[in-house]
Scaffold this motif. Structure first.
Motif, PDB file in Angstrom:
ATOM      1  N   GLY A 138     -12.716  10.138  -5.372  1.00  0.00           N
ATOM      2  CA  GLY A 138     -12.172  10.591  -6.376  1.00  0.00           C
ATOM      3  C   GLY A 138     -10.936  12.280  -5.193  1.00  0.00           C
ATOM      4  O   GLY A 138     -10.309  12.635  -5.544  1.00  0.00           O
ATOM      5  N   GLN A 139     -10.722  11.668  -4.008  1.00  0.00           N
ATOM      6  CA  GLN A 139      -9.982  12.944  -3.032  1.00  0.00           C
ATOM      7  C   GLN A 139      -8.729  11.948  -2.969  1.00  0.00           C
ATOM      8  O   GLN A 139      -8.766  10.626  -2.953  1.00  0.00           O
ATOM      9  CB  GLN A 139     -11.206  13.172  -1.356  1.00  0.00           C
ATOM     10  N   LEU A 140      -7.782  12.801  -2.481  1.00  0.00           N
ATOM     11  CA  LEU A 140      -6.542  11.830  -1.886  1.00  0.00           C
ATOM     12  C   LEU A 140      -6.875  11.567  -0.534  1.00  0.00           C
ATOM     13  O   LEU A 140      -7.939  11.848   0.258  1.00  0.00           O
ATOM     14  CB  LEU A 140      -5.552  12.995  -2.215  1.00  0.00           C
ATOM     15  N   GLY A 147      -2.292   7.709   6.372  1.00  0.00           N
ATOM     16  CA  GLY A 147      -2.591   5.997   6.920  1.00  0.00           C
ATOM     17  C   GLY A 147      -3.341   5.426   6.163  1.00  0.00           C
ATOM     18  O   GLY A 147      -3.707   3.726   5.889  1.00  0.00           O
ATOM     19  N   CYS A 148      -3.796   6.154   5.139  1.00  0.00           N
ATOM     20  CA  CYS A 148      -4.480   4.876   4.269  1.00  0.00           C
ATOM     21  C   CYS A 148      -4.378   5.207   2.793  1.00  0.00           C
ATOM     22  O   CYS A 148      -4.850   4.730   1.797  1.00  0.00           O
ATOM     23  CB  CYS A 148      -6.581   6.151   3.934  1.00  0.00           C
ATOM     24  N   ALA A 149      -2.945   6.045   2.565  1.00  0.00           N
ATOM     25  CA  ALA A 149      -2.509   6.316   1.255  1.00  0.00           C
ATOM     26  C   ALA A 149      -0.973   4.600   0.544  1.00  0.00           C
ATOM     27  O   ALA A 149      -1.118   4.518   1.837  1.00  0.00           O
ATOM     28  CB  ALA A 149      -1.737   7.313   1.422  1.00  0.00           C
ATOM     29  N   THR A 150      -1.147   4.360   0.236  1.00  0.00           N
ATOM     30  CA  THR A 150       0.129   3.463  -0.447  1.00  0.00           C
ATOM     31  C   THR A 150       1.514   4.882  -0.513  1.00  0.00           C
ATOM     32  O   THR A 150       1.601   6.200  -0.267  1.00  0.00           O
ATOM     33  CB  THR A 150       0.018   3.868  -2.008  1.00  0.00           C
ATOM     34  N   PRO A 151       2.606   4.204  -0.666  1.00  0.00           N
ATOM     35  CA  PRO A 151       3.263   4.891  -0.684  1.00  0.00           C
ATOM     36  C   PRO A 151       3.959   6.302  -1.195  1.00  0.00           C
ATOM     37  O   PRO A 151       4.665   7.101  -1.102  1.00  0.00           O
ATOM     38  CB  PRO A 151       4.755   4.576  -0.920  1.00  0.00           C
ATOM     39  N   ASP A 152       3.538   6.098  -2.234  1.00  0.00           N
ATOM     40  CA  ASP A 152       3.862   7.245  -2.948  1.00  0.00           C
ATOM     41  C   ASP A 152       2.276   9.079  -2.878  1.00  0.00           C
ATOM     42  O   ASP A 152       2.274   9.860  -2.939  1.00  0.00           O
ATOM     43  CB  ASP A 152       3.137   7.274  -4.634  1.00  0.00           C
ATOM     44  N   GLY A 153       1.487   8.511  -1.864  1.00  0.00           N
ATOM     45  CA  GLY A 153       0.255   9.438  -1.009  1.00  0.00           C
ATOM     46  C   GLY A 153      -0.511   9.602  -2.152  1.00  0.00           C
ATOM     47  O   GLY A 153      -1.549  10.377  -1.643  1.00  0.00           O
ATOM     48  N   ARG A 154      -0.924   9.173  -3.487  1.00  0.00           N
ATOM     49  CA  ARG A 154      -1.584   9.357  -4.277  1.00  0.00           C
ATOM     50  C   ARG A 154      -3.223   8.520  -4.230  1.00  0.00           C
ATOM     51  O   ARG A 154      -4.355   8.758  -5.138  1.00  0.00           O
ATOM     52  CB  ARG A 154      -1.277  10.029  -5.655  1.00  0.00           C
TER      53      ARG A 154
END
Length: 79
Positions: A63-65, A69-76
């Motif tokens: 449930g956390q953003l 480095g672990c995010a998809t290009p949208d950052g979510r």
């Protein structure tokens, strides 16, 4: 020459243990996924280790953003 090779080997192994241990502590036992040092170390990790670390943190922090480095290009979303 052999002594120099031994010294270099000791420094390389010590660096791997020190930085690898710190990275593992961030991934497996960190209190927050947003630790700056952990994020930086995760960014330098090879792709398979980084992927494993991101998946491990995703299960630990649902449930956390995701951190950088672990995010998809949208950052979510997590990778």
């Amino acid at each position: 020459m052999k002594k120099l090779l031994n010294v270099i080997t000791v420094f390389v192994v010590a660096g791997l243990v020190m930085f690898g241990g710190r990275w593992y502590m961030y991934v497996a036992q960190g209190q927050s996924p947003y630790d700056e040092v952990g994020i930086a170390l995760n960014g330098y990790a090879p792709a398979p280790l980084r992927s494993w670390g991101c998946h491990k943190m995703q299960t630990r922090f649902p449930g956390q953003l995701p951190p950088y480095g672990c995010a998809t290009p949208d950052g979510r979303n997590w990778l």
